[in-house]
Design a protein around this motif. Structure first.
Motif: not given
Length: 199
Positions: A39-45, A60-62
């Motif tokens: 659920q919600g926004a995914g996250t970056w890495v 990197l967070g969402d």
């Protein structure tokens, strides 16, 4: 089989949720990844491979401050900058401002003793800890973040006096500059220790 695309918001929306990020190669040994959550926004890495073959990761967070269609390009830019720093000798672990301050307090304690370290910590606890600037990764810290932080600590102190004589007590410029010393010192030390590529 080719990896699913993470370049557009619509493509990311079609991905199945999983713990392992979906990766997109930026260059040899450097990848940007997107972790699709339930659920919600995914996250970056980011992922970078050192010369010894070890993989390093940078969360990197969402990136919710970016428009969805611009998120991939922005994340890619951050990962390239991080990887460039790693190639130049910067430590791969992404440190936050709060972590840089903690390192600074430890350095003060080692060089000058507990009393000086406690004094530095009291400033940082009052002016940095719990503030938005504390959680910013050093690699994403910009002059405008420091300017906004300085403006916040420059606000007048709470009202003093009673009744009609109550008024805002302005903070002296010398006091503001003194309050900024520990954070400046922490950031300079982080640069000296190779935690960030630029001062």
């Amino acid at each position: 089989m080719a990896s699913p695309s993470i370049r557009t918001a619509s493509a990311r929306g079609k991905l199945a949720s999983r713990r392992e990020p979906y990766w997109s190669r930026l260059r040899k040994g450097t990848y940007v990844g997107y972790r699709k959550l339930g659920q919600g926004a995914g996250t970056w890495v980011g992922r970078w491979r050192s010369d010894d073959g070890k993989q390093h990761y940078n969360s990197l967070g969402d990136l919710s401050d970016q428009k969805p269609e611009a998120a991939f390009d922005f994340a890619s830019k951050l990962v390239r900058k991080w990887a460039d720093g790693c190639d130049a000798g910067v430590r791969p672990k992404a440190f936050t401002v709060a972590e840089a301050c903690a390192d600074y307090i430890d350095a003060v304690r080692a060089a000058k003793g507990d009393a000086k370290a406690q004094a530095a910590h009291s400033y940082i606890r009052r002016l940095v800890e719990g503030k938005s600037i504390a959680t910013i990764p050093l690699s994403r810290l910009k002059p405008e973040h420091l300017k906004a932080w300085r403006e916040r600590i420059s606000k007048p102190a709470p009202k003093v006096g009673r009744g009609e004589r109550t008024k805002e007590k302005s903070r002296a410029l010398a006091t503001i500059n003194r309050d900024m010393v520990p954070l400046r010192a922490a950031l300079n030390l982080a640069y000296e220790h190779g935690l960030i590529a630029s001062d």
